[in-house]
Write an enzyme that holds these catalytic residues in place. Structure first.
Site, PDB file in Angstrom:
ATOM      1  N   CYS A  84       0.869  -1.176   0.000  1.00  0.00           N
ATOM      2  CA  CYS A  84       0.000   0.000   0.000  1.00  0.00           C
ATOM      3  C   CYS A  84       0.906   1.226   0.000  1.00  0.00           C
ATOM      4  O   CYS A  84       1.460   1.595   1.033  1.00  0.00           O
ATOM      5  CB  CYS A  84      -0.903  -0.013   1.226  1.00  0.00           C
ATOM      6  SG  CYS A  84      -1.871   1.485   1.433  1.00  0.00           S
ATOM      7  N   CYS A 455     -30.322  44.298  17.532  1.00  0.00           N
ATOM      8  CA  CYS A 455     -31.316  43.331  17.082  1.00  0.00           C
ATOM      9  C   CYS A 455     -31.669  43.630  15.623  1.00  0.00           C
ATOM     10  O   CYS A 455     -31.158  44.585  15.016  1.00  0.00           O
ATOM     11  CB  CYS A 455     -32.566  43.381  17.967  1.00  0.00           C
ATOM     12  SG  CYS A 455     -33.605  44.856  17.700  1.00  0.00           S
ATOM     13  N   CYS A 458     -33.014  47.089  15.227  1.00  0.00           N
ATOM     14  CA  CYS A 458     -31.920  48.069  15.295  1.00  0.00           C
ATOM     15  C   CYS A 458     -31.269  48.233  13.935  1.00  0.00           C
ATOM     16  O   CYS A 458     -31.033  49.357  13.456  1.00  0.00           O
ATOM     17  CB  CYS A 458     -30.848  47.616  16.286  1.00  0.00           C
ATOM     18  SG  CYS A 458     -31.301  47.618  18.017  1.00  0.00           S
TER      19      CYS A 458
END
Length: 548
Positions: A84, A455, A458
């Site tokens: 591998c 928020c 706002c």
């Protein structure tokens, strides 16, 4: 484009220069087999190189004989001598230089073999362990990562993605049954106990006598990997023998992978010799085993696999208001990020039904036409993640008592409703607003934490004073539609997906506790320039929502 067959003569000539010859043993239509030696710093070793004649797969490199210097337990070398030398996807095979790329792969295999013979690991490679560990499949739907005893069900028919007699290990049969039923799979509980044990060692195959065929061979192999694992395997087997069950599954969890063994047991009346202290071990050691490859199906794995080490939304109670063009895609992204699992929930709130005009940019499709969006989206999310807890609320949010939750997401895009949500919840719970500006010019998100920052109301008031705007240019109203269809703002589904992505990114960062800007903007339309970098606006003095 280079024709594959045209370069085979050149390939053979180049390999001849490094001592390889075309093997006399070729299979018609199979790999091109070359024989030669890998010349390492430790010595030269005979090998075969198998080359895909169409160059669609990486070359296979196999040792003809096991080197004397090779440890009994070795990484990256299979019991049959296969090397591998690269993890899948780590080598980009240049189809315009197949000869050079094939030679490069052989050099890579030579380097790996040299490092292994020197007792060194090659860290970027996957172990070839599962190449010979595949008698049965076991699918793990186990949220509890602790070791111990768990239940098992088995597939009753083979007309599904699973094979007949595949094992599903579970610590919650009801949850697992939801997943299997979503696939139309017929199953039954097994007369079997599943034991999970842990080890500190990665599995590595023996170079000889592989794979193990009995319990004795398994425990001896485990002893060489990790001395403590041998006793754990034996204890699990002994507990199974003392139980009334007819089979045992022992799942061994190593640092990077899990694997297991399946053991059929004699009838309880025939286990007398297995229980006698003086004779038990020799009879236990003779019990045949089947190797089990483990595949995880648990919720946490699904949520975390693509973002390892990152916080998910598992365990959180999220309320999503708005299941429209943003909310549909956002809900899917939230669930795939872990929302609704681990004791968490997703509540979908929307009073509207899916209309013909919604189909072009909604997550839901034609089969859900005229159904309540919240209810239809719940069904779709349960198909995506059957074990997720999804709650449909096909009502106006202003008429509901939502109860306790951890995060409110406003994906309605309705400014007036956004004001109401800001006023109602700004001091109660973190609120994430996600919306689209203009006709898909930009997408934005704003996270409002209780007692901190601006928020949604706002921000809207700031915008009216030209502060924190999304783009420098004026956003002129753009509408389409008329008559019975109603007026709407035109933009593509791509815009909705972008808004959903912005929203789930903000939700994940909030869940992870990382500090980030509350207001985010992504400009989508060419010809527009961003006006405001990502930032965290302060509460606006006199905001009617924040003062509520």
């Amino acid at each position: 484009m280079i024709e594959a067959m045209e370069v085979i003569p050149e390939l053979i000539a180049k390999f001849r220069e490094i001592g390889f010859e075309r093997s006399a043993h070729q299979i018609v239509g199979g790999l091109l087999i070359l024989e030669g030696q890998l010349k390492t710093s430790v010595g030269d070793f005979d090998c075969l190189v198998g080359i895909d004649r169409q160059f669609r797969r990486l070359p296979q490199v196999q040792l003809l004989n096991s080197p004397a210097q090779l440890p009994h337990l070795s990484p990256h070398i299979s019991s049959t001598g296969g090397i591998c030398y690269a993890m899948p996807g780590t080598i980009v095979f240049d189809i315009f230089d197949p000869v050079g790329q094939t030679l490069l792969c052989v050099r890579k295999a030579t380097h790996v073999l040299s490092m292994v013979l020197q007792g060194k690991m090659v860290e970027d490679l996957a172990e070839e362990f599962f190449a010979s560990w595949f008698d049965l499949h076991c699918f793990m739907d186990v949220d509890d990562r602790q070791t111990g005893v768990i239940s098992a069900v088995t597939i009753r028919d083979g007309k599904s993605v699973f094979r007949r007699n595949d094992v599903i290990a579970t610590d919650d049969v009801q949850r697992t049954s939801l997943k299997l039923e979503s696939l139309g799979v017929s199953f039954e509980e097994m007369s079997c106990n599943v034991y999970k044990i842990s080890t500190t060692a990665q599995p590595r195959p023996y170079q000889n006598d592989w794979p193990p065929k009995t319990i004795g061979e398994v425990v001896n192999w485990q002893y060489e990997l990790d001395h403590t694992a041998r006793a754990k395997v034996l204890e699990a087997v002994k507990r199974g023998i003392r139980s009334p069950y007819m089979a045992i599954v022992v799942i061994i969890e190593s640092p990077l992978m899990s694997y297991g063994v399946f053991i059929d047991l004699p009838h309880p009346n025939e286990r007398r010799l297995l229980k006698k202290p003086a004779l038990a071990l020799q009879h236990i050691y003779r019990l045949p085993i089947k190797q089990i490859a483990i595949f995880r199906l648990d919720d946490e794995y699904i949520a975390q696999r693509n973002t390892p080490g990152c916080t998910t939304l598992s365990g959180l109670r999220i309320t999503l208001v708005g299941c429209g063009t943003i909310g549909g895609y956002l809900a899917e992204a939230l669930v795939k990020a872990g929302a609704g699992i681990g004791g968490g929930s997703v509540a979908l709130v929307d009073r509207e039904s899916l209309q013909p005009g919604n189909l072009g940019r909604h997550r839901l499709g034609f089969s859900e036409l005229y159904k309540p969006k919240a209810t239809a989206l719940k069904g779709e999310l349960e198909r995506i993640m059957p074990s997720a807890k999804i709650i449909a609320c096909p009502e106006d949010v202003r008429d509901l008592t939502l109860g306790e939750f951890d995060l409110l997401i406003d994906a309605t895009g309705e400014e007036s409703l956004g004001y109401w949500l800001a006023a109602r919840y700004h001091s109660v719970v973190p609120t994430l607003s996600v919306w689209i500006e203009g006709a898909g010019v930009a997408v934005r998100s704003l996270l409002k934490r209780p007692g901190d920052g601006a928020c949604y109301r706002c921000l809207c008031d700031y915008n009216k004073g030209s502060r924190y705007r999304s783009v420098k240019e004026d956003l002129k109203p753009v509408f389409a539609g008329q008559g019975c269809e109603g007026i709407y703002v035109p933009f593509s589904a791509v815009v909705s997906v972008q808004a959903a992505c912005l929203g789930v990114e903000a939700a994940l960062q909030w869940a992870g506790g990382s500090a980030h800007e509350a207001l985010r903007t992504k400009v989508l339309s060419p010809g527009y320039e961003a006006a405001t970098p990502d930032c965290s606006p302060e509460t606006r003095s006199g905001c009617p929502a924040c003062s509520t």
